[in-house]
Design an enzyme around this catalytic site. Structure first.
Site, PDB file in Angstrom:
ATOM      1  N   LYS A 236       0.918  -1.274  -0.077  1.00  0.00           N
ATOM      2  CA  LYS A 236      -0.055  -0.009  -0.018  1.00  0.00           C
ATOM      3  C   LYS A 236       1.100   1.101   0.012  1.00  0.00           C
ATOM      4  CE  LYS A 236      -4.170   1.660   2.275  1.00  0.00           C
ATOM      5  NZ  LYS A 236      -4.920   1.851   1.328  1.00  0.00           N
TER       6      LYS A 236
HETATM    7  C1  PLP Z   1      -6.500   0.130  -3.709  1.00  0.00           C
HETATM    8  C2  PLP Z   1      -7.297  -0.295  -2.465  1.00  0.00           C
HETATM    9  N1  PLP Z   1      -7.785  -1.612  -2.509  1.00  0.00           N
HETATM   10  C3  PLP Z   1      -8.349  -2.144  -1.615  1.00  0.00           C
HETATM   11  C4  PLP Z   1      -8.548  -1.340  -0.384  1.00  0.00           C
HETATM   12  C5  PLP Z   1      -9.128  -2.118   0.737  1.00  0.00           C
HETATM   13  O1  PLP Z   1      -8.347  -2.507   1.608  1.00  0.00           O
HETATM   14  P1  PLP Z   1      -8.652  -2.451   3.355  1.00  0.00           P
HETATM   15  O2  PLP Z   1     -10.002  -3.415   3.395  1.00  0.00           O
HETATM   16  O3  PLP Z   1      -7.590  -3.152   3.990  1.00  0.00           O
HETATM   17  O4  PLP Z   1      -8.910  -1.272   3.668  1.00  0.00           O
HETATM   18  C6  PLP Z   1      -8.097  -0.316  -0.480  1.00  0.00           C
HETATM   19  C7  PLP Z   1      -8.259   0.659   1.040  1.00  0.00           C
HETATM   20  O5  PLP Z   1      -7.336   0.455   1.775  1.00  0.00           O
HETATM   21  C8  PLP Z   1      -7.464   0.502  -1.326  1.00  0.00           C
HETATM   22  O6  PLP Z   1      -6.801   1.518  -1.337  1.00  0.00           O
END
Ligand code: PLP
Length: 308
Positions: free
Chosen positions: A148
């Protein structure tokens, strides 16, 4: 910031910092909720683990252990009278440095706590409209989707703004092969014939913590969950579809690029999963109580007491 509680107005870093110029930073989005046992953080160890994995992929050794980071998140939440909260830990190189190949500069960690709002707009729990984006997810061979990372979000930004300017709440990005990947800030699920389907790692998705929670809830409710390549046709003809994400939580999708999804939004299975999820985040579902880390009380927070 790096172990100290800093007032909002004083949380500065140098304009020539490496992360600002090249997007080489990694972060998390975490939620704090009010529960009967007090303020609680949803799935804190999972978020911290992903932060450490993201940092590893970008050669950014975090100068704190997982336990220290978890404690710092709890203490930053405790120092702020904010709930429901959105918590943003970010790992960055904050010192002036314009050489791209900076893998040695000081790595810092900051954690912010801000009030959480409805990410996909008021009423999003009744269904959002999404657009299939002309911008595709970068392949993980170019930009690892496991991480991320700040730089990943130039793609989310372009897709999200394009959808917003066309009057949609969110964008759905396809992967480089034209299969469904994810929203600009959420994972995506569809329901067909009482089974759930969601794209897997081969579609260059972020492995979402909410996605993992929803897979667990759906499985426990007796619905099979299949991770596979998903074509646009499958998505547009689904019985139900929904986004999952820390900020968006579970957001039912009522329309995708002018195709209405299912008969009613939220559909019955989305509604059932959403109800369990809402109980889980409030600590009202005993089965998932260990998904919450309780924020320590005022008396036991030495870091916050050291506030400058
Ligand atoms: C690109 C992306 N995909 C998926 C998610 C969902 O991830 P999470 O459930 O860990 O927040 C996020 C958000 O964090 C995101 O930015």
């Amino acid at each position: 910031m790096d172990g100290r509680i800093v007032d909002f107005e004083d949380a500065h870093i140098h304009v020539l910092n490496h992360t600002f110029h090249y997007g080489v930073g990694v972060f998390e989005g975490i939620r704090g909720y009010a529960t009967a046992r007090g303020a609680a953080i949803f799935r804190l160890p999972e978020h911290v683990r992903r932060l450490i994995t993201s940092a590893k992929l970008y050669h950014m050794p975090i100068p704190f252990t997982a336990e220290q980071i978890e404690r710092a998140v709890l203490e930053t939440q405790a120092a702020n009278d904010i709930l429901p909260s959105y918590i943003r830990p970010i790992v960055y190189r904050g010192e002036p440095s314009l050489g791209v190949k900076n893998s040695k500069g000081k790595v810092s960690l900051a954690i912010a706590v801000i009030p959480a709002k409805k990410y996909l707009g008021e009423g999003s729990e009744e269904g959002v409209r999404a657009k299939i984006s002309p911008f595709r997810k970068p392949h993980s061979d170019a930009i690892p989707s496991f991480a991320k990372a700040s730089g990943n979000y130039t793609s989310s930004y372009l897709a999200g703004v394009d959808a917003q300017k066309d009057g949609y709440e969110e964008a759905i990005l396809l992967d480089q092969n034209g299969f469904v990947a994810e929203g600009s800030g959420e994972n995506i699920f569809l329901v067909r014939d009482e089974k759930l389907y969601t794209p897997g790692l081969e579609s260059d998705i972020l492995l979402g913590v909410t996605r993992k929670s929803v897979i667990q809830i759906a499985t426990d409710l007796g619905y099979p969950v299949v991770e596979k390549l998903i074509s646009m046709n499958e998505l547009l003809t689904a019985d139900e579809a929904f986004f999952t994400g820390t900020y968006a939580e579970i957001a039912p999708i009522k329309e995708i690029s002018h195709f209405s999804i299912g008969e009613h939004t939220p559909g019955p299975i989305t509604r059932e999963i959403l109800a369990v999820f809402q109980k889980a985040i409030r600590g009202d579902e005993p089965k998932y109580r260990d998904w919450l880390s309780i924020v320590p009380s005022l008396a036991t927070r030495p870091l916050a007491r050291a506030r400058k």
